[in-house]
Design a protein around this motif. Structure first.
Motif, PDB file in Angstrom:
ATOM      1  N   LYS A   1      36.971  42.845  42.713  1.00  0.00           N
ATOM      2  CA  LYS A   1      37.960  41.734  43.370  1.00  0.00           C
ATOM      3  C   LYS A   1      38.930  42.195  43.903  1.00  0.00           C
ATOM      4  O   LYS A   1      39.567  41.708  45.093  1.00  0.00           O
ATOM      5  CB  LYS A   1      38.263  40.852  41.946  1.00  0.00           C
ATOM      6  N   TYR A   2      39.558  43.466  43.813  1.00  0.00           N
ATOM      7  CA  TYR A   2      40.852  43.951  44.504  1.00  0.00           C
ATOM      8  C   TYR A   2      40.746  45.117  45.247  1.00  0.00           C
ATOM      9  O   TYR A   2      41.596  45.664  45.943  1.00  0.00           O
ATOM     10  CB  TYR A   2      41.934  44.306  43.367  1.00  0.00           C
ATOM     11  N   GLY A   3      39.397  45.531  45.344  1.00  0.00           N
ATOM     12  CA  GLY A   3      39.222  46.562  46.252  1.00  0.00           C
ATOM     13  C   GLY A   3      39.526  48.098  45.972  1.00  0.00           C
ATOM     14  O   GLY A   3      40.006  48.879  46.871  1.00  0.00           O
ATOM     15  N   ARG A   4      40.184  48.337  44.705  1.00  0.00           N
ATOM     16  CA  ARG A   4      40.833  49.549  44.690  1.00  0.00           C
ATOM     17  C   ARG A   4      39.882  50.105  43.362  1.00  0.00           C
ATOM     18  O   ARG A   4      39.562  49.327  42.595  1.00  0.00           O
ATOM     19  CB  ARG A   4      42.146  49.737  44.144  1.00  0.00           C
ATOM     20  N   SER A   5      39.814  51.558  43.390  1.00  0.00           N
ATOM     21  CA  SER A   5      39.116  52.045  42.193  1.00  0.00           C
ATOM     22  C   SER A   5      40.116  52.153  40.745  1.00  0.00           C
ATOM     23  O   SER A   5      41.324  51.989  41.107  1.00  0.00           O
ATOM     24  CB  SER A   5      38.904  53.455  42.251  1.00  0.00           C
TER      25      SER A   5
ATOM     26  N   ALA B   1      40.698  54.452  38.917  1.00  0.00           N
ATOM     27  CA  ALA B   1      41.360  55.640  39.083  1.00  0.00           C
ATOM     28  C   ALA B   1      42.744  55.404  40.066  1.00  0.00           C
ATOM     29  O   ALA B   1      43.830  55.544  39.793  1.00  0.00           O
ATOM     30  CB  ALA B   1      40.954  56.667  39.493  1.00  0.00           C
ATOM     31  N   GLU B   2      42.760  54.612  41.112  1.00  0.00           N
ATOM     32  CA  GLU B   2      43.815  54.150  41.915  1.00  0.00           C
ATOM     33  C   GLU B   2      44.681  53.352  41.002  1.00  0.00           C
ATOM     34  O   GLU B   2      46.007  53.650  41.084  1.00  0.00           O
ATOM     35  CB  GLU B   2      43.302  53.510  43.258  1.00  0.00           C
ATOM     36  N   TRP B   3      44.288  52.287  40.553  1.00  0.00           N
ATOM     37  CA  TRP B   3      45.164  51.487  39.693  1.00  0.00           C
ATOM     38  C   TRP B   3      45.603  52.139  38.727  1.00  0.00           C
ATOM     39  O   TRP B   3      46.912  52.140  38.318  1.00  0.00           O
ATOM     40  CB  TRP B   3      44.181  50.215  39.066  1.00  0.00           C
ATOM     41  N   LYS B   4      45.220  53.182  38.159  1.00  0.00           N
ATOM     42  CA  LYS B   4      45.704  53.748  36.828  1.00  0.00           C
ATOM     43  C   LYS B   4      46.954  55.004  37.237  1.00  0.00           C
ATOM     44  O   LYS B   4      47.981  54.904  36.892  1.00  0.00           O
ATOM     45  CB  LYS B   4      44.792  54.766  36.168  1.00  0.00           C
TER      46      LYS B   4
ATOM     47  N   THR C   1      26.894  48.366  25.617  1.00  0.00           N
ATOM     48  CA  THR C   1      27.775  47.544  26.420  1.00  0.00           C
ATOM     49  C   THR C   1      29.126  47.917  26.199  1.00  0.00           C
ATOM     50  O   THR C   1      29.664  48.438  25.249  1.00  0.00           O
ATOM     51  CB  THR C   1      27.604  45.857  25.861  1.00  0.00           C
ATOM     52  N   VAL C   2      29.907  48.031  27.415  1.00  0.00           N
ATOM     53  CA  VAL C   2      31.097  48.469  27.529  1.00  0.00           C
ATOM     54  C   VAL C   2      32.044  47.181  26.873  1.00  0.00           C
ATOM     55  O   VAL C   2      31.789  46.053  27.215  1.00  0.00           O
ATOM     56  CB  VAL C   2      31.746  48.585  28.750  1.00  0.00           C
ATOM     57  N   LYS C   3      32.971  47.620  25.900  1.00  0.00           N
ATOM     58  CA  LYS C   3      33.677  46.644  25.262  1.00  0.00           C
ATOM     59  C   LYS C   3      35.196  47.113  25.703  1.00  0.00           C
ATOM     60  O   LYS C   3      35.595  48.179  25.989  1.00  0.00           O
ATOM     61  CB  LYS C   3      33.513  46.727  23.802  1.00  0.00           C
ATOM     62  N   GLY C   4      36.139  45.981  25.044  1.00  0.00           N
ATOM     63  CA  GLY C   4      37.451  46.237  25.310  1.00  0.00           C
ATOM     64  C   GLY C   4      38.183  46.176  26.710  1.00  0.00           C
ATOM     65  O   GLY C   4      37.203  45.577  27.622  1.00  0.00           O
ATOM     66  N   PRO C   5      39.080  46.455  27.120  1.00  0.00           N
ATOM     67  CA  PRO C   5      39.736  46.744  28.417  1.00  0.00           C
ATOM     68  C   PRO C   5      38.655  47.173  29.524  1.00  0.00           C
ATOM     69  O   PRO C   5      38.694  46.627  30.574  1.00  0.00           O
ATOM     70  CB  PRO C   5      40.992  47.567  28.313  1.00  0.00           C
ATOM     71  N   ALA C   6      38.138  48.201  29.216  1.00  0.00           N
ATOM     72  CA  ALA C   6      37.131  48.612  30.191  1.00  0.00           C
ATOM     73  C   ALA C   6      36.090  47.540  30.475  1.00  0.00           C
ATOM     74  O   ALA C   6      35.357  48.135  31.749  1.00  0.00           O
ATOM     75  CB  ALA C   6      36.411  50.114  29.768  1.00  0.00           C
ATOM     76  N   SER C   7      35.846  46.614  29.731  1.00  0.00           N
ATOM     77  CA  SER C   7      34.781  46.021  30.310  1.00  0.00           C
ATOM     78  C   SER C   7      34.888  44.860  31.678  1.00  0.00           C
ATOM     79  O   SER C   7      34.169  44.498  32.145  1.00  0.00           O
ATOM     80  CB  SER C   7      34.345  44.717  29.237  1.00  0.00           C
ATOM     81  N   TYR C   8      36.409  44.919  31.879  1.00  0.00           N
ATOM     82  CA  TYR C   8      37.042  44.166  33.017  1.00  0.00           C
ATOM     83  C   TYR C   8      36.744  45.247  34.535  1.00  0.00           C
ATOM     84  O   TYR C   8      36.918  44.908  35.403  1.00  0.00           O
ATOM     85  CB  TYR C   8      38.410  44.003  32.887  1.00  0.00           C
ATOM     86  N   PHE C   9      36.676  46.402  34.260  1.00  0.00           N
ATOM     87  CA  PHE C   9      36.834  47.502  35.360  1.00  0.00           C
ATOM     88  C   PHE C   9      35.795  47.120  36.525  1.00  0.00           C
ATOM     89  O   PHE C   9      36.471  47.120  37.660  1.00  0.00           O
ATOM     90  CB  PHE C   9      36.697  48.700  34.774  1.00  0.00           C
ATOM     91  N   PRO C  10      34.522  46.992  36.235  1.00  0.00           N
ATOM     92  CA  PRO C  10      33.785  46.434  37.351  1.00  0.00           C
ATOM     93  C   PRO C  10      34.246  45.184  38.462  1.00  0.00           C
ATOM     94  O   PRO C  10      34.226  45.431  39.517  1.00  0.00           O
ATOM     95  CB  PRO C  10      32.432  46.334  36.983  1.00  0.00           C
ATOM     96  N   SER C  11      34.626  44.310  37.519  1.00  0.00           N
ATOM     97  CA  SER C  11      35.143  43.207  38.298  1.00  0.00           C
ATOM     98  C   SER C  11      36.473  43.506  38.944  1.00  0.00           C
ATOM     99  O   SER C  11      36.811  42.766  40.101  1.00  0.00           O
ATOM    100  CB  SER C  11      35.394  41.884  37.637  1.00  0.00           C
ATOM    101  N   ILE C  12      37.179  43.922  38.339  1.00  0.00           N
ATOM    102  CA  ILE C  12      38.647  44.527  39.244  1.00  0.00           C
ATOM    103  C   ILE C  12      38.364  45.415  40.160  1.00  0.00           C
ATOM    104  O   ILE C  12      39.044  44.950  41.326  1.00  0.00           O
ATOM    105  CB  ILE C  12      39.617  45.314  37.869  1.00  0.00           C
ATOM    106  N   GLU C  13      37.463  46.336  40.369  1.00  0.00           N
ATOM    107  CA  GLU C  13      37.424  47.117  41.456  1.00  0.00           C
ATOM    108  C   GLU C  13      36.614  46.061  42.532  1.00  0.00           C
ATOM    109  O   GLU C  13      37.097  46.246  43.619  1.00  0.00           O
ATOM    110  CB  GLU C  13      36.203  48.148  40.868  1.00  0.00           C
TER     111      GLU C  13
END
Length: 70
Positions: free
Chosen positions: A18-22, A24-27, A4-16
């Motif tokens: 919800k907001y339509g950017r990868s 890598a683009e956000w970073k 299970t992914v923990k920490g900030p990275a656990s949000y990454f699938p929902s960020i992509e």
């Protein structure tokens, strides 16, 4: 068995989703911003890009930690 992914990275699938950017683009956006402080970057993502606080915080925390080698 998958880890299970923990920490900030656990949000990454929902960020992509919800907001339509990868992630890598956000970073890239964070890294090219003239801002450097954590909360300045969080505020900028919230006001300029419409991210929620938790998502913005996760992206900034992960990016800054990655850049500092932590």
């Amino acid at each position: 068995m998958t880890d299970t992914v923990k920490g900030p990275a656990s949000y990454f699938p929902s960020i992509e989703k919800k907001y339509g950017r990868s992630i890598a683009e956000w970073k890239d956006l964070i890294r090219t911003s003239p801002l450097t402080k954590h909360m300045e970057l969080v505020g900028w993502l919230k006001t300029e890009h419409g991210l929620g606080h938790g998502h913005a915080n996760a992206l900034v925390a992960h990016t800054l930690a990655e850049d500092s080698g932590k």
